[in-house]
Design a protein around this motif. Structure first.
Motif, PDB file in Angstrom:
ATOM      1  N   VAL A 127      30.271  30.700  22.999  1.00  0.00           N
ATOM      2  CA  VAL A 127      30.174  29.233  22.919  1.00  0.00           C
ATOM      3  C   VAL A 127      29.718  28.771  21.534  1.00  0.00           C
ATOM      4  N   GLY A 128      29.561  29.709  20.599  1.00  0.00           N
ATOM      5  CA  GLY A 128      29.243  29.352  19.222  1.00  0.00           C
ATOM      6  C   GLY A 128      27.781  29.044  18.924  1.00  0.00           C
ATOM      7  N   ARG A 129      26.887  29.362  19.855  1.00  0.00           N
ATOM      8  CA  ARG A 129      25.459  29.100  19.606  1.00  0.00           C
ATOM      9  C   ARG A 129      24.812  30.173  18.739  1.00  0.00           C
ATOM     10  N   VAL A 130      25.383  31.383  18.724  1.00  0.00           N
ATOM     11  CA  VAL A 130      24.875  32.454  17.863  1.00  0.00           C
ATOM     12  C   VAL A 130      26.048  33.143  17.183  1.00  0.00           C
ATOM     13  N   THR A 131      25.740  33.789  16.080  1.00  0.00           N
ATOM     14  CA  THR A 131      26.726  34.580  15.354  1.00  0.00           C
ATOM     15  C   THR A 131      26.276  36.032  15.398  1.00  0.00           C
ATOM     16  N   LEU A 132      27.148  36.899  15.886  1.00  0.00           N
ATOM     17  CA  LEU A 132      26.809  38.315  15.964  1.00  0.00           C
ATOM     18  C   LEU A 132      27.211  39.007  14.674  1.00  0.00           C
ATOM     19  N   THR A 133      26.269  39.734  14.077  1.00  0.00           N
ATOM     20  CA  THR A 133      26.549  40.478  12.851  1.00  0.00           C
ATOM     21  C   THR A 133      26.738  41.957  13.140  1.00  0.00           C
ATOM     22  N   ALA A 134      26.639  42.328  14.403  1.00  0.00           N
ATOM     23  CA  ALA A 134      26.834  43.700  14.883  1.00  0.00           C
ATOM     24  C   ALA A 134      27.236  43.576  16.347  1.00  0.00           C
ATOM     25  N   PRO A 135      27.703  44.651  16.965  1.00  0.00           N
ATOM     26  CA  PRO A 135      28.018  44.566  18.394  1.00  0.00           C
ATOM     27  C   PRO A 135      26.796  44.096  19.193  1.00  0.00           C
ATOM     28  N   ALA A 136      27.047  43.292  20.218  1.00  0.00           N
ATOM     29  CA  ALA A 136      25.963  42.721  21.028  1.00  0.00           C
ATOM     30  C   ALA A 136      25.046  43.809  21.584  1.00  0.00           C
ATOM     31  N   GLN A 137      25.628  44.921  22.023  1.00  0.00           N
ATOM     32  CA  GLN A 137      24.829  46.020  22.581  1.00  0.00           C
ATOM     33  C   GLN A 137      23.860  46.568  21.532  1.00  0.00           C
ATOM     34  N   ASP A 138      24.305  46.699  20.288  1.00  0.00           N
ATOM     35  CA  ASP A 138      23.438  47.207  19.214  1.00  0.00           C
ATOM     36  C   ASP A 138      22.320  46.219  18.898  1.00  0.00           C
ATOM     37  N   MET A 139      22.672  44.947  18.851  1.00  0.00           N
ATOM     38  CA  MET A 139      21.659  43.934  18.563  1.00  0.00           C
ATOM     39  C   MET A 139      20.635  43.862  19.701  1.00  0.00           C
ATOM     40  N   ALA A 140      21.112  43.961  20.932  1.00  0.00           N
ATOM     41  CA  ALA A 140      20.206  43.940  22.085  1.00  0.00           C
ATOM     42  C   ALA A 140      19.275  45.149  22.063  1.00  0.00           C
ATOM     43  N   ALA A 141      19.805  46.291  21.677  1.00  0.00           N
ATOM     44  CA  ALA A 141      18.971  47.496  21.580  1.00  0.00           C
ATOM     45  C   ALA A 141      17.894  47.328  20.514  1.00  0.00           C
ATOM     46  N   MET A 142      18.209  46.600  19.437  1.00  0.00           N
ATOM     47  CA  MET A 142      17.184  46.328  18.417  1.00  0.00           C
ATOM     48  C   MET A 142      16.059  45.495  19.010  1.00  0.00           C
ATOM     49  N   PHE A 143      16.406  44.518  19.855  1.00  0.00           N
ATOM     50  CA  PHE A 143      15.374  43.695  20.503  1.00  0.00           C
ATOM     51  C   PHE A 143      14.433  44.575  21.324  1.00  0.00           C
ATOM     52  N   THR A 144      15.004  45.366  22.229  1.00  0.00           N
ATOM     53  CA  THR A 144      14.163  46.140  23.142  1.00  0.00           C
ATOM     54  C   THR A 144      13.376  47.228  22.407  1.00  0.00           C
ATOM     55  N   THR A 145      13.983  47.836  21.402  1.00  0.00           N
ATOM     56  CA  THR A 145      13.279  48.869  20.645  1.00  0.00           C
ATOM     57  C   THR A 145      12.105  48.280  19.876  1.00  0.00           C
ATOM     58  N   ALA A 146      12.327  47.154  19.226  1.00  0.00           N
ATOM     59  CA  ALA A 146      11.248  46.516  18.473  1.00  0.00           C
ATOM     60  C   ALA A 146      10.122  46.081  19.413  1.00  0.00           C
ATOM     61  N   LEU A 147      10.463  45.469  20.522  1.00  0.00           N
ATOM     62  CA  LEU A 147       9.442  45.000  21.465  1.00  0.00           C
ATOM     63  C   LEU A 147       8.653  46.161  22.046  1.00  0.00           C
ATOM     64  N   LYS A 148       9.313  47.258  22.286  1.00  0.00           N
ATOM     65  CA  LYS A 148       8.624  48.445  22.789  1.00  0.00           C
ATOM     66  C   LYS A 148       7.613  48.939  21.748  1.00  0.00           C
ATOM     67  N   GLY A 149       7.989  48.865  20.493  1.00  0.00           N
ATOM     68  CA  GLY A 149       7.089  49.310  19.425  1.00  0.00           C
ATOM     69  C   GLY A 149       5.891  48.406  19.227  1.00  0.00           C
ATOM     70  N   PHE A 150       6.044  47.115  19.517  1.00  0.00           N
ATOM     71  CA  PHE A 150       4.943  46.171  19.315  1.00  0.00           C
ATOM     72  C   PHE A 150       3.743  46.466  20.205  1.00  0.00           C
ATOM     73  N   LYS A 151       3.953  47.160  21.317  1.00  0.00           N
ATOM     74  CA  LYS A 151       2.826  47.426  22.206  1.00  0.00           C
ATOM     75  C   LYS A 151       1.833  48.402  21.579  1.00  0.00           C
ATOM     76  N   GLN A 152       2.211  49.042  20.504  1.00  0.00           N
ATOM     77  CA  GLN A 152       1.306  49.977  19.832  1.00  0.00           C
ATOM     78  C   GLN A 152       0.307  49.280  18.921  1.00  0.00           C
ATOM     79  N   VAL A 153       0.390  47.954  18.775  1.00  0.00           N
ATOM     80  CA  VAL A 153      -0.499  47.251  17.848  1.00  0.00           C
ATOM     81  C   VAL A 153      -1.947  47.271  18.304  1.00  0.00           C
ATOM     82  N   GLY A 154      -2.196  47.440  19.595  1.00  0.00           N
ATOM     83  CA  GLY A 154      -3.550  47.633  20.069  1.00  0.00           C
ATOM     84  C   GLY A 154      -4.297  46.394  20.533  1.00  0.00           C
ATOM     85  N   GLU A 155      -3.925  45.208  20.074  1.00  0.00           N
ATOM     86  CA  GLU A 155      -4.610  43.989  20.499  1.00  0.00           C
ATOM     87  C   GLU A 155      -3.563  42.982  20.966  1.00  0.00           C
TER      88      GLU A 155
END
Length: 195
Positions: A142-170
């Motif tokens: 619908v043109g609300r976002v522009t994908l610069t990589a396959p959607a699956q790859d971009m989605a994996a970046m979201f989940t991987t980054a969020l998983k890593g944030f839990k290591q911040v400790g606070e």
């Protein structure tokens, strides 16, 4: 945990287990602690769960089931992309993330989850990735976002980054990272060419 999806005794056990794990850590929590917290005898507890590892795995499964549903709902909203992502990212952490990161045993619980419930986490992360990928594809159509990589790859970046944030400790640092990551992701997804 969704109230309707869990039998009341099981819900009491899981709540008691979570409270004991948060208070004493996984290693120091005993089945007696959990049974006492659930207002039942230890033999009655064993009718529901074999051991505390089994209980921990159930907690992990309920966390991912809730996270999947919460993220799906957040992504179905009609709002600016940055707002939608910020809400989805926070919902992915859920209230359990705040409880873990405010517990003195939070990092131990995260490490325990990585060992005892690794298969549940892997499946849960894959489910979350799929939900984000579907959302990215719908939004791109619908043109609300522009994908610069396959959607699956971009989605994996979201989940991987969020998983890593839990290591911040606070928890405050976690929330700050999540908010900044949502803003950065939305800016990248909605940037238009200046041609």
């Amino acid at each position: 945990m969704k109230d309707g999806a869990v039998d009341p005794k099981q819900k009491a056990i899981l709540k008691a287990a979570w409270n004991a794990f948060a208070a004493y850590g996984f290693r120091k929590t005993s089945m007696d602690d959990i049974a006492r917290g659930a207002s039942m005898s230890r033999p009655a507890l064993y009718l529901h769960y074999r051991n505390k590892e089994d209980i921990f795995r159930s907690l992990a499964q309920f966390y991912y089931d809730d996270a999947v549903e919460e993220v799906r709902q957040a992504l179905s909203r009609d709002a600016p992309v940055a707002e939608i992502l910020a809400d989805a990212f926070v919902k992915q952490g859920g209230s359990i993330k705040e409880a873990m990161l405010t517990s003195p045993h939070g990092l131990e619980l995260i490490d325990t989850g990585n060992v005892i419930a690794a298969d549940i986490a892997e499946d849960g992360e894959a489910r979350l990735t799929e939900i984000y990928a579907d959302w990215l594809q719908r939004e791109a159509k619908v043109g609300r976002v522009t994908l610069t990589a396959p959607a699956q790859d971009m989605a994996a970046m979201f989940t991987t980054a969020l998983k890593g944030f839990k290591q911040v400790g606070e928890y405050e640092a976690f929330r700050s990272h999540v908010d900044h990551f949502a803003a950065l992701s939305a800016a990248g997804l909605t940037a238009r060419s200046a041609c």
